[in-house]
Design a protein around this motif. Structure first.
Motif, mmCIF file in Angstrom:
data_model
loop_
_atom_site.group_PDB
_atom_site.id
_atom_site.type_symbol
_atom_site.label_atom_id
_atom_site.label_comp_id
_atom_site.label_asym_id
_atom_site.label_seq_id
_atom_site.Cartn_x
_atom_site.Cartn_y
_atom_site.Cartn_z
ATOM 1 N N ASN A 39 0.824 -1.218 0.000
ATOM 2 C CA ASN A 39 0.000 0.000 0.000
ATOM 3 C C ASN A 39 0.849 1.254 0.000
ATOM 4 O O ASN A 39 0.519 2.237 -0.642
ATOM 5 N N GLN A 40 1.924 1.218 0.790
ATOM 6 C CA GLN A 40 2.734 2.424 0.936
ATOM 7 C C GLN A 40 4.050 2.260 0.205
ATOM 8 O O GLN A 40 4.608 1.170 0.178
ATOM 9 N N ARG A 273 6.384 11.592 -6.038
ATOM 10 C CA ARG A 273 5.109 11.897 -5.375
ATOM 11 C C ARG A 273 4.001 12.145 -6.399
ATOM 12 O O ARG A 273 2.879 11.704 -6.234
ATOM 13 N N ALA A 276 3.132 8.822 -7.882
ATOM 14 C CA ALA A 276 2.395 8.007 -6.897
ATOM 15 C C ALA A 276 0.902 8.301 -6.978
ATOM 16 O O ALA A 276 0.076 7.388 -6.861
ATOM 17 N N GLN A 277 0.575 9.560 -7.217
ATOM 18 C CA GLN A 277 -0.848 9.910 -7.323
ATOM 19 C C GLN A 277 -1.491 9.202 -8.502
ATOM 20 O O GLN A 277 -2.574 8.648 -8.392
ATOM 21 N N ALA A 280 -1.989 5.622 -7.792
ATOM 22 C CA ALA A 280 -2.784 5.371 -6.578
ATOM 23 C C ALA A 280 -1.954 4.698 -5.494
ATOM 24 O O ALA A 280 -2.390 3.742 -4.846
ATOM 25 N N ARG A 281 -0.733 5.183 -5.339
ATOM 26 C CA ARG A 281 0.132 4.674 -4.266
ATOM 27 C C ARG A 281 0.288 5.780 -3.230
ATOM 28 O O ARG A 281 0.316 6.956 -3.572
ATOM 29 N N GLU A 282 0.435 5.349 -1.994
ATOM 30 C CA GLU A 282 0.651 6.345 -0.939
ATOM 31 C C GLU A 282 2.146 6.456 -0.677
ATOM 32 O O GLU A 282 2.834 5.447 -0.529
ATOM 33 N N MET A 283 2.633 7.693 -0.692
ATOM 34 C CA MET A 283 4.052 7.872 -0.351
ATOM 35 C C MET A 283 4.145 8.501 1.032
ATOM 36 O O MET A 283 3.642 9.594 1.272
ATOM 37 N N VAL A 284 4.778 7.783 1.923
ATOM 38 C CA VAL A 284 4.841 8.215 3.315
ATOM 39 C C VAL A 284 5.940 9.245 3.476
ATOM 40 O O VAL A 284 6.968 9.162 2.828
#
Ligand code: PEP
Ligand code: MN
Length: 287
Positions: A39-40, A273, A276-277, A280-284
């Motif tokens: 997910n991340q 970043r 990632a959008q 649809a990935r979350e970048m911590v």
């Protein structure tokens, strides 16, 4: 006869615990407040080698500011030539621990020798097994006894199956916290240091539930190729990256040619970043 059966069985079950059939769900690895999973998207960044306290602290702050969630740095270095800088050893591990203390970034560092496993595990949050040791089965067995997360790099000449069997040693020995890292393989092409096999990423996503990272620094050997391949890795479905960053790449004791300076690393992180959008990935990012 028993021996023959045993061999057949071993061949069929060359790997099992790491396979997608055995576990459908993606593995999640918790490291402090970080979760590594599908997910991340995490970026591990830092110099090839810890060279001094100042160098690792400066790099740690720079990569954190840019959005990296883990700090890398080798204290024990597997150098191709015995005349090259071999790393600071325990002194380097201590500097890494200080950098973690100051920045809050967990640290990733390599162990090369069975005799150093305990020492490295004491300092590291993730233990790195380098390409040259992927099939060092005694080292893998020793590390499998620890619960510490491990990043297992692909051997320079390893097939996916050989790599998965190496990971199987870790799970079979009791350590489920394994991250695979594609870092390029040896081919006839020598313009790049290695040939980054990005097709390994979606292939591994089918074959295994383990997280898959990509190292575009060793995968290319050339800093101008690092950002494009880092973005391609994210697009191919990687769960994270490991990238070499040095405050002054021209002066680096090792792998300067493939190291990004902090400014270029920050630009790459901005691009990631944005990508990632789309993916649809979350970048911590750490506060
Ligand atoms: C490293 O990460 O600095 C390193 C030596 O990597 P590899 O084992 O992939 O060559
Ligand atoms: Mn390196």
């Amino acid at each position: 006869m028993g021996g023959l059966n045993m061999d057949n069985k071993t061949e069929q079950e060359s790997y099992k615990l790491v396979s997608r059939e055995y576990q459908r769900q993606d593995t999640q690895i918790a490291i402090k407040e970080n979760i590594i999973d599908s997910n991340q998207f995490h970026v591990i960044a830092g110099p090839c080698a810890v060279e001094s306290k100042e160098q690792i602290l400066e790099t740690a702050w720079a990569v954190k500011e840019a959005g990296a969630t883990f700090l890398r740095g080798g204290a024990f270095k597997p150098r191709s030539s015995p005349y090259s800088f071999q790393g600071l050893g325990e002194e380097g591990l201590k500097y890494l621990a200080e950098a973690r203390e100051e920045t809050g970034l967990p640290v990733v560092t390599e162990v090369m020798d069975v005799r150093d496993v305990e020492l490295v595990a004491f300092y590291a949050d993730i233990i790195q097994v380098g390409a040259r040791n992927m099939q060092n089965f005694f080292l893998l067995k020793e590390i499998s006894q620890l619960g510490k997360p491990v990043i297992l790099k692909r051997g320079q000449c390893a097939t996916l199956k050989e790599w998965l069997m190496a990971a199987e040693y870790l799970l079979y020995g009791g350590n489920p916290n394994v991250i695979l890292c594609e870092r390029g393989i040896r081919t006839f092409e020598n313009y790049t240091r290695n040939t980054l096999d990005l097709s390994a990423v979606p292939a591994l996503k089918d074959l295994t539930h383990l997280p898959v990272f990509v190292d575009p620094s060793h995968g290319t050997g050339k800093r101008e190729l690092v950002a494009p391949m880092a973005k391609a890795a994210m697009a191919a479905g990687a769960d994270g990256l490991i990238i070499e960053v040095h405050p002054n790449p021209e002066k680096a004791c090792s792998d300067g040619r493939q190291s990004l300076n902090p400014k270029d690393f920050a630009l790459l992180m901005q691009d990631l970043r944005r990508l990632a959008q789309v993916m649809a990935r979350e970048m911590v990012q750490k506060e």
